[in-house]
Design a protein around this motif. Structure first.
Motif, mmCIF file in Angstrom:
data_model
loop_
_atom_site.group_PDB
_atom_site.id
_atom_site.type_symbol
_atom_site.label_atom_id
_atom_site.label_comp_id
_atom_site.label_asym_id
_atom_site.label_seq_id
_atom_site.Cartn_x
_atom_site.Cartn_y
_atom_site.Cartn_z
ATOM 1 N N ALA A 109 -5.489 -2.028 -11.894
ATOM 2 C CA ALA A 109 -5.924 -1.386 -13.134
ATOM 3 C C ALA A 109 -4.793 -0.603 -13.795
ATOM 4 O O ALA A 109 -4.788 -0.434 -15.021
ATOM 5 N N THR A 110 -3.849 -0.133 -12.984
ATOM 6 C CA THR A 110 -2.720 0.627 -13.531
ATOM 7 C C THR A 110 -1.424 -0.177 -13.498
ATOM 8 O O THR A 110 -0.345 0.375 -13.706
ATOM 9 N N LYS A 111 -1.549 -1.488 -13.206
ATOM 10 C CA LYS A 111 -0.382 -2.380 -13.184
ATOM 11 C C LYS A 111 0.728 -1.846 -12.270
ATOM 12 O O LYS A 111 1.915 -1.817 -12.626
ATOM 13 N N ALA A 112 0.307 -1.437 -11.072
ATOM 14 C CA ALA A 112 1.262 -0.925 -10.086
ATOM 15 C C ALA A 112 2.174 -2.044 -9.577
ATOM 16 O O ALA A 112 1.848 -3.234 -9.676
ATOM 17 N N GLU A 113 3.304 -1.659 -9.023
ATOM 18 C CA GLU A 113 4.246 -2.615 -8.450
ATOM 19 C C GLU A 113 3.951 -2.818 -6.970
ATOM 20 O O GLU A 113 3.331 -1.992 -6.318
ATOM 21 N N ARG A 114 4.413 -3.946 -6.446
ATOM 22 C CA ARG A 114 4.304 -4.254 -5.012
ATOM 23 C C ARG A 114 2.872 -4.061 -4.508
ATOM 24 O O ARG A 114 2.632 -3.455 -3.473
ATOM 25 N N ILE A 115 1.918 -4.618 -5.244
ATOM 26 C CA ILE A 115 0.510 -4.402 -4.907
ATOM 27 C C ILE A 115 0.180 -4.950 -3.528
ATOM 28 O O ILE A 115 -0.497 -4.285 -2.729
ATOM 29 N N GLN A 116 0.637 -6.155 -3.215
ATOM 30 C CA GLN A 116 0.291 -6.753 -1.932
ATOM 31 C C GLN A 116 0.812 -5.914 -0.775
ATOM 32 O O GLN A 116 0.090 -5.691 0.215
ATOM 33 N N ASP A 117 2.038 -5.440 -0.867
ATOM 34 C CA ASP A 117 2.603 -4.597 0.190
ATOM 35 C C ASP A 117 1.815 -3.305 0.321
ATOM 36 O O ASP A 117 1.569 -2.828 1.436
ATOM 37 N N ARG A 118 1.438 -2.744 -0.808
ATOM 38 C CA ARG A 118 0.681 -1.480 -0.789
ATOM 39 C C ARG A 118 -0.702 -1.695 -0.186
ATOM 40 O O ARG A 118 -1.191 -0.841 0.565
ATOM 41 N N VAL A 119 -1.337 -2.821 -0.459
ATOM 42 C CA VAL A 119 -2.653 -3.122 0.126
ATOM 43 C C VAL A 119 -2.558 -3.197 1.646
ATOM 44 O O VAL A 119 -3.400 -2.643 2.359
ATOM 45 N N VAL A 120 -1.548 -3.873 2.147
ATOM 46 C CA VAL A 120 -1.365 -3.981 3.601
ATOM 47 C C VAL A 120 -1.140 -2.603 4.211
ATOM 48 O O VAL A 120 -1.697 -2.264 5.265
ATOM 49 N N GLU A 121 -0.337 -1.792 3.544
ATOM 50 C CA GLU A 121 -0.056 -0.440 4.027
ATOM 51 C C GLU A 121 -1.325 0.415 4.058
ATOM 52 O O GLU A 121 -1.612 1.112 5.042
ATOM 53 N N LEU A 122 -2.104 0.350 2.989
ATOM 54 C CA LEU A 122 -3.341 1.128 2.913
ATOM 55 C C LEU A 122 -4.362 0.647 3.941
ATOM 56 O O LEU A 122 -5.058 1.457 4.562
ATOM 57 N N ALA A 123 -4.454 -0.661 4.119
ATOM 58 C CA ALA A 123 -5.384 -1.217 5.110
ATOM 59 C C ALA A 123 -5.027 -0.740 6.506
ATOM 60 O O ALA A 123 -5.912 -0.358 7.296
ATOM 61 N N TYR A 124 -3.753 -0.744 6.828
ATOM 62 C CA TYR A 124 -3.297 -0.275 8.141
ATOM 63 C C TYR A 124 -3.658 1.203 8.326
ATOM 64 O O TYR A 124 -4.165 1.603 9.386
ATOM 65 N N THR A 125 -3.425 1.993 7.299
ATOM 66 C CA THR A 125 -3.748 3.418 7.367
ATOM 67 C C THR A 125 -5.232 3.636 7.616
ATOM 68 O O THR A 125 -5.623 4.517 8.392
ATOM 69 N N ALA A 126 -6.063 2.820 6.972
ATOM 70 C CA ALA A 126 -7.511 2.973 7.098
ATOM 71 C C ALA A 126 -8.066 2.334 8.370
ATOM 72 O O ALA A 126 -9.258 2.462 8.650
ATOM 73 N N GLY A 127 -7.225 1.620 9.123
ATOM 74 C CA GLY A 127 -7.670 1.026 10.378
ATOM 75 C C GLY A 127 -8.238 -0.364 10.251
ATOM 76 O O GLY A 127 -9.050 -0.790 11.085
ATOM 77 N N LEU A 128 -7.795 -1.101 9.231
ATOM 78 C CA LEU A 128 -8.241 -2.481 9.046
ATOM 79 C C LEU A 128 -7.152 -3.451 9.485
ATOM 80 O O LEU A 128 -5.993 -3.294 9.105
ATOM 81 N N THR A 129 -7.520 -4.467 10.244
ATOM 82 C CA THR A 129 -6.566 -5.505 10.630
ATOM 83 C C THR A 129 -6.418 -6.512 9.493
ATOM 84 O O THR A 129 -7.310 -6.672 8.652
#
Length: 230
Positions: A109-129
């Protein structure tokens, strides 16, 4: 004054007034607990503070700056400073999306950069494989879906996080993990947290101060605070 605040906010649905000149303040880095019976307007207050619902009267401010409008009528740089985690992840997530897409929503929604990398990072932080990221909500548990919603809420590293009964539907281990992730984010970024829960043990462990809701209507700008400091 720094912090996220509602000032004399009134909200009515038809003839029913849900919030009547209600005020609250969440300072940077503090956890404010909010407790009260069901139906007393706590969730409506969260939606107003999250800039998802414009009040009929009164206003919200962030760090002393009044905010007008709601949703996409508020500048992205302002609205992304507030994250929200609701009680029911099933209601808060689009059932057609994968968990990866749910987490990516605010970034796209905010046209962020490196979205895929950020998703993986956030998922790891939240405890998702990573294997869970391809699944849709119907193929994961409530706890796994709520972790995805938590990752989404933290996507923009919000300055304020609103938790509306966010651990009610979770088992004990997932509750503990969600609380730990939020506390770690709070310590790293100085995030102010609003905690709504009916769990007195969680409230006592986590909240720096607790407000009983609704506040005394004779003194609508002041809620009752308790010395639950840690």
């Amino acid at each position: 004054m720094n912090g996220l605040a509602a000032h004399e906010v009134t909200v009515a649905y038809g003839r029913q007034t849900v919030l009547d000149r209600a005020s609250i303040h969440i300072g940077p880095g503090e956890t404010v607990g909010l407790r009260g019976p069901s139906g007393c307007g706590k969730s409506t207050l969260v939606r107003v503070l999250a800039l998802l619902h414009r009040p009929d009267d009164g206003h919200v401010s962030i760090d002393g700056n009044p905010v007008t409008g709601a949703r996409y009528r508020v500048a992205a740089a302002v609205r992304t400073r507030i994250g929200v985690l609701f009680q029911s992840p099933r209601s808060a997530a689009d059932p057609r999306l994968s968990l990866a897409d749910i987490i990516a929503e605010p970034l796209r929604a905010t046209k962020a950069e490196r979205i895929q990398d950020r998703v993986v990072e956030l998922a790891y932080t939240a405890g998702l494989t990573t294997d869970l990221l391809r699944r849709q909500p119907h193929a994961v548990s409530d706890g796994q879906l709520q972790r995805a919603c938590l990752a989404r809420a933290l996507a923009h590293r919000p300055d304020y996080l609103l938790c509306d009964e966010a651990t009610t539907m979770l088992d004990a281990s997932t509750q503990a993990h969600v609380a730990a992730v939020i506390t770690d984010h709070q310590h790293r970024h100085g995030t102010g947290v609003l905690l709504i829960t009916h769990d007195p043990a969680l409230m006592h462990r986590w909240a720096h101060r607790v407000i009983d809701w609704p506040p005394d209507q004779a003194a609508p700008a002041t809620a009752v605070e308790h010395a639950d400091h840690h």
